[in-house]
Design an enzyme around this catalytic site. Structure first.
Site, PDB file in Angstrom:
ATOM      1  N   ARG A 156       0.845  -1.188   0.000  1.00  0.00           N
ATOM      2  CA  ARG A 156       0.000   0.000   0.000  1.00  0.00           C
ATOM      3  C   ARG A 156       0.884   1.244   0.000  1.00  0.00           C
ATOM      4  O   ARG A 156       2.056   1.195   0.374  1.00  0.00           O
ATOM      5  CB  ARG A 156      -0.925  -0.003   1.207  1.00  0.00           C
ATOM      6  CG  ARG A 156      -1.813  -1.250   1.316  1.00  0.00           C
ATOM      7  CD  ARG A 156      -2.642  -1.219   2.583  1.00  0.00           C
ATOM      8  NE  ARG A 156      -3.512  -2.384   2.700  1.00  0.00           N
ATOM      9  CZ  ARG A 156      -3.183  -3.510   3.324  1.00  0.00           C
ATOM     10  NH1 ARG A 156      -1.976  -3.611   3.889  1.00  0.00           N
ATOM     11  NH2 ARG A 156      -4.021  -4.513   3.390  1.00  0.00           N
ATOM     12  N   LYS A 180      -2.024  -2.593   7.922  1.00  0.00           N
ATOM     13  CA  LYS A 180      -3.195  -2.106   8.643  1.00  0.00           C
ATOM     14  C   LYS A 180      -3.202  -2.650  10.062  1.00  0.00           C
ATOM     15  O   LYS A 180      -2.791  -3.777  10.308  1.00  0.00           O
ATOM     16  CB  LYS A 180      -4.475  -2.541   7.914  1.00  0.00           C
ATOM     17  CG  LYS A 180      -4.717  -1.823   6.604  1.00  0.00           C
ATOM     18  CD  LYS A 180      -6.052  -2.263   5.997  1.00  0.00           C
ATOM     19  CE  LYS A 180      -6.352  -1.516   4.726  1.00  0.00           C
ATOM     20  NZ  LYS A 180      -7.642  -1.943   4.121  1.00  0.00           N
ATOM     21  N   HIS A 247      -3.140   2.112  -5.469  1.00  0.00           N
ATOM     22  CA  HIS A 247      -3.902   0.916  -5.123  1.00  0.00           C
ATOM     23  C   HIS A 247      -4.187   0.065  -6.358  1.00  0.00           C
ATOM     24  O   HIS A 247      -4.265  -1.171  -6.258  1.00  0.00           O
ATOM     25  CB  HIS A 247      -5.209   1.313  -4.440  1.00  0.00           C
ATOM     26  CG  HIS A 247      -5.662   0.310  -3.422  1.00  0.00           C
ATOM     27  ND1 HIS A 247      -4.990   0.082  -2.235  1.00  0.00           N
ATOM     28  CD2 HIS A 247      -6.700  -0.568  -3.424  1.00  0.00           C
ATOM     29  CE1 HIS A 247      -5.599  -0.860  -1.548  1.00  0.00           C
ATOM     30  NE2 HIS A 247      -6.636  -1.272  -2.241  1.00  0.00           N
ATOM     31  N   ARG A 250      -1.260  -2.014  -6.953  1.00  0.00           N
ATOM     32  CA  ARG A 250      -1.309  -3.150  -6.027  1.00  0.00           C
ATOM     33  C   ARG A 250      -2.219  -4.248  -6.586  1.00  0.00           C
ATOM     34  O   ARG A 250      -1.880  -5.442  -6.516  1.00  0.00           O
ATOM     35  CB  ARG A 250      -1.820  -2.631  -4.687  1.00  0.00           C
ATOM     36  CG  ARG A 250      -2.116  -3.659  -3.620  1.00  0.00           C
ATOM     37  CD  ARG A 250      -2.530  -2.916  -2.352  1.00  0.00           C
ATOM     38  NE  ARG A 250      -3.190  -3.790  -1.404  1.00  0.00           N
ATOM     39  CZ  ARG A 250      -2.568  -4.535  -0.497  1.00  0.00           C
ATOM     40  NH1 ARG A 250      -1.258  -4.520  -0.454  1.00  0.00           N
ATOM     41  NH2 ARG A 250      -3.243  -5.279   0.356  1.00  0.00           N
ATOM     42  N   HIS A 273      -3.465  -9.462   3.480  1.00  0.00           N
ATOM     43  CA  HIS A 273      -4.910  -9.635   3.623  1.00  0.00           C
ATOM     44  C   HIS A 273      -5.207 -10.443   4.883  1.00  0.00           C
ATOM     45  O   HIS A 273      -4.646 -11.526   5.080  1.00  0.00           O
ATOM     46  CB  HIS A 273      -5.493 -10.355   2.407  1.00  0.00           C
ATOM     47  CG  HIS A 273      -5.484  -9.529   1.165  1.00  0.00           C
ATOM     48  ND1 HIS A 273      -5.456 -10.074  -0.109  1.00  0.00           N
ATOM     49  CD2 HIS A 273      -5.497  -8.178   0.991  1.00  0.00           C
ATOM     50  CE1 HIS A 273      -5.456  -9.100  -1.002  1.00  0.00           C
ATOM     51  NE2 HIS A 273      -5.472  -7.948  -0.368  1.00  0.00           N
ATOM     52  N   TYR A 282      -8.884 -11.754  -6.705  1.00  0.00           N
ATOM     53  CA  TYR A 282      -7.937 -11.613  -7.813  1.00  0.00           C
ATOM     54  C   TYR A 282      -7.817 -12.890  -8.646  1.00  0.00           C
ATOM     55  O   TYR A 282      -7.263 -12.858  -9.740  1.00  0.00           O
ATOM     56  CB  TYR A 282      -6.557 -11.229  -7.268  1.00  0.00           C
ATOM     57  CG  TYR A 282      -6.567  -9.946  -6.482  1.00  0.00           C
ATOM     58  CD1 TYR A 282      -6.439  -8.717  -7.111  1.00  0.00           C
ATOM     59  CD2 TYR A 282      -6.714  -9.959  -5.098  1.00  0.00           C
ATOM     60  CE1 TYR A 282      -6.461  -7.538  -6.389  1.00  0.00           C
ATOM     61  CE2 TYR A 282      -6.731  -8.786  -4.368  1.00  0.00           C
ATOM     62  CZ  TYR A 282      -6.606  -7.578  -5.019  1.00  0.00           C
ATOM     63  OH  TYR A 282      -6.627  -6.403  -4.304  1.00  0.00           O
TER      64      TYR A 282
END
Length: 702
Positions: A156, A180, A247, A250, A273, A282
């Site tokens: 990110r 995150k 993003h 990414r 994730h 994806y």
């Protein structure tokens, strides 16, 4: 007279949003129309679309047209749903507000587009042509290093912005990034990216005191916004017409990795994730790619194990089919581990698994299917009794038990030196803490330590000298003369001054505004020292804090002195009085100073003062009197206090085997930078280091 939409939103801000979090206020006003001064108006907002009309003239048909316009734009369904929730909240509040003539909930009959679950939303990645064009575009070495790092790691933008040199390992081709929720993970990259970044760091990165890898043109660490602007600038130079953002770069990496046959578990770890379903977004290949993947796994010459036909049945959420041993072996092979057995009754019962390093653990079929792996390799395995005894021996302690459920639950420990027994968690002890009794004896404080702490808190220590830092002693506030008892470790400042500075509620702001004849606009601040917006009867708006409200500055500049006296209810405005020598001597006694003179014409002219330590300086009557509220006084004493504070930090660092890099914080709860003997750097407070906490990297927390 009908209320305009902007006025209704203004009332909504003052009477409803002022009690909410600032982030929620920004979110909902971005969709309704931000009426706060200096804030931009978003083009898709309700106010920008329908205009500043009377709220009674906004019908369901008008709102339906706005909803249709949002649905026809390039906004996602989730974003449009955010607009819906914002206008519903606003309209329901207006229906309950007595000053607004809204009686019907017109938003209830609007047809909004259905939201699509995020797991079903295909990712928006840039095309291969756009990536190739951007990589072949001339750019600075910094931009090239940042672009390649984003493209070939999938990180990110905020993770790239906070990447430090100490966590970048170019020879091993991996970096440790902050994701995150403060989570950290390792990401890998290709050799060419490592060469480009190494060239940038060695030849093109400017010398700066910051440890971040990527810096802005000003020399400060670059921000995520700066990275986004860089990507858009390079795309514009390359002639790319599609929408490009960090993003979407990414998304490009994840889509390419899965299409090339990368393991979904690897992509999940690389992307950071938390949910495996996010990674599955994806893995939406074309039929030709699906056939290629299938042939690579089950084509001619593949010696596949005999599996039951039910293995390839269409899975459903309500499937109750019991998994066979072949299912467990196939799942283990997909995850790169081995299934040890035994065969459980269902997929939520635990069974034994083993990783390539020989670690064994118990987990369910469902948890392995969702992407979990070996807890020992991940560093989250449950500690055994041997781990507790090993940590105790490392800290020169005895572990006395009992064995807790996790590393954050307290258990018993015994010091080998002083035989003191106490309870603390494994995680706390691993961070560097030790026997509290030994720490207290080692940090026995003198009267000079107490006086030094008092000077940093704008208080005076009255004594007596206690046995330890947990025993209360007496203190005196130099600002308000309040006297109280508290321990050395518990001293935060004067409690009476803290009460005066406490956070006020909306009712108190409205009451203060009503007493002065104007209106409070918000937003609600975290403390009375932060600025907020006010409006006078003439429509002037200004920004000031709760403690500094003394009238509208525009009206004060425009009015004469008699007019101001009339507004304030005074017959005449008293003329400023000249202070006598007795006033100067009284102020000096109140501050603990001596006034040296000479007598001056007004309170703004400097005159001589001397503190109780013999320092002489020049200051005005007004500045010395203001120091009673702010805690300022003799400038020489202030500089000495700062030097004394820095000496305390350096002395503590030397005692613990660290190096203190500063800067000097405003109080003992402010963080500064420290370094251990291995060169690891971290931010922490003086109090944490004094209590025995050490380097988090050496302790295994990073």
């Amino acid at each position: 007279m009908s209320t305009l939409l902007s006025s209704a939103i203004d009332l909504f801000v003052v009477n409803y949003l002022s009690t909410k979090r600032p982030s929620y206020t920004d979110w909902i006003l971005g969709r309704l129309g931000d009426v706060r001064p200096g804030r931009p108006l978003r083009g898709n907002s309700l106010l920008a679309t329908v205009g500043d009309v009377a709220v009674t003239s906004i019908t369901a048909t008008c709102l339906q047209g706005w909803a249709n316009r949002l649905a026809a734009s390039d906004l996602t369904a989730d974003t449009v749903d955010g607009y819906r929730r914002a206008v519903v909240t606003f309209w329901r509040w207006m229906a309950k507000w007595p000053e607004l003539p809204i009686t019907a909930d017109v938003v209830g009959v609007i047809s909004w587009p259905e939201t699509v679950p995020i797991s079903e939303t295909p990712p928006r990645a840039v095309s291969d042509e756009a990536v190739e064009a951007m990589l072949n575009t001339p750019m600075t070495m910094r931009d090239q290093a940042m672009l390649r790092f984003l493209l070939f790691t999938g990180v990110r933008s905020n993770e790239a912005a906070t990447l430090t040199i100490s966590r970048l390992h170019l020879r091993e081709r991996y970096a440790q990034v902050h994701g995150k929720g403060g989570k950290r993970r390792n990401v890998v990259f290709d050799p060419l990216t490592a060469q480009v970044v190494e060239c940038f760091l060695s030849e093109h990165r400017p010398d700066a005191p910051h440890d971040e890898v990527f810096l802005a043109d000003s020399g400060a660490p670059i921000t995520p916004s700066g990275i986004r602007q860089m990507v858009q600038r390079v795309a514009e130079r390359a002639g790319v017409t599609e929408l490009v953002s960090p993003h979407r770069l990414r998304h490009w990496w994840a889509t390419k990795a899965l299409a090339a046959g990368a393991s979904p578990a690897f992509v999940q770890d690389q992307m950071g994730h938390a949910d495996f379903n996010t990674t599955r977004r994806y893995a939406r290949f074309t039929p030709s790619l699906l056939q290629k993947q299938y042939d690579a796994a089950f084509g001619a010459g593949y010696d596949a194990p005999v599996v039951s036909p039910g293995l390839f049945e269409e899975p459903t959420l309500r499937s109750r089919r019991r998994r066979t041993a072949a299912d467990y072996h196939n799942l283990a092979q997909l995850r790169g581990i081995a299934w040890q057995g035994p065969l459980p009754r269902n997929v939520v019962s635990k069974t034994s698994w083993a990783c390539a390093d020989g670690h064994e653990w118990a987990a369910t079929y469902s948890s392995i299917q969702q992407g979990t792996g070996c807890p020992s390799c991940a560093g989250v395995a449950r500690k055994t009794a041997d781990d507790y005894h090993a940590l105790a021996a490392e800290r020169r302690l005895f572990w006395v038990g009992p064995e807790p459920r996790n590393v954050h639950e307290s258990t018993g420990w015994l010091c080998r030196e002083c035989h003191h027994e106490w309870e603390t968690a494994y995680a706390t002890l691993r961070e560097g803490s030790g026997c509290p009794q030994c720490v207290t004896r080692a940090l026995a404080l003198t009267e000079a330590d107490y006086r030094g702490l008092a000077e940093t808190k704008l208080v005076a220590w009255l004594g007596p000298l206690p046995l330890n830092t947990q025993t209360p002693t007496r203190w005196l506030c130099l600002v308000c003369d309040h006297e109280w008892e508290i321990s050395y470790n518990g001293l935060r400042g004067c409690p009476a001054c803290a009460v005066r500075r406490r956070r006020r509620g909306p009712d108190e702001y409205h009451a203060l505004a009503a007493r002065n004849g104007y209106r409070w606009l918000g937003p609600l601040t975290r403390s009375v020292e932060e600025k907020t917006w006010w409006e006078c009867q003439n429509g002037h708006r200004w920004e000031t804090d709760y403690l500094s409200v003394n009238g509208c500055p525009d009206c004060r500049r425009a009015r004469t002195l008699p007019e101001l006296a009339q507004v304030r209810g005074e017959a005449t405005l008293p003329a400023p009085t000249r202070h006598t020598p007795e006033d100067y001597h009284a102020l000096a006694v109140a501050r603990g100073f001596v006034w040296l003179g000479p007598e001056v014409a007004n309170v703004r002219t400097p005159t001589g003062w001397r503190c109780d330590r013999g320092h002489v300086w020049q200051a005005s009557f007004g500045n010395v009197r203001m120091g009673m509220r702010t805690g300022t006084g003799c400038p020489t004493c202030a500089r000495q206090r700062r030097r004394f504070g820095e000496e305390m930090y350096h002395a503590l660092a030397t005692e613990r085997g660290f190096v203190w890099h500063g800067p000097m914080p405003q109080n003992s709860h402010g963080k500064s930078e420290w370094a251990c003997g291995r060169g690891h750097r971290w931010l922490t407070t003086y109090k944490n280091v004094r209590e025995g906490k050490g380097c988090p990297t050496c302790a295994g927390r990073k």
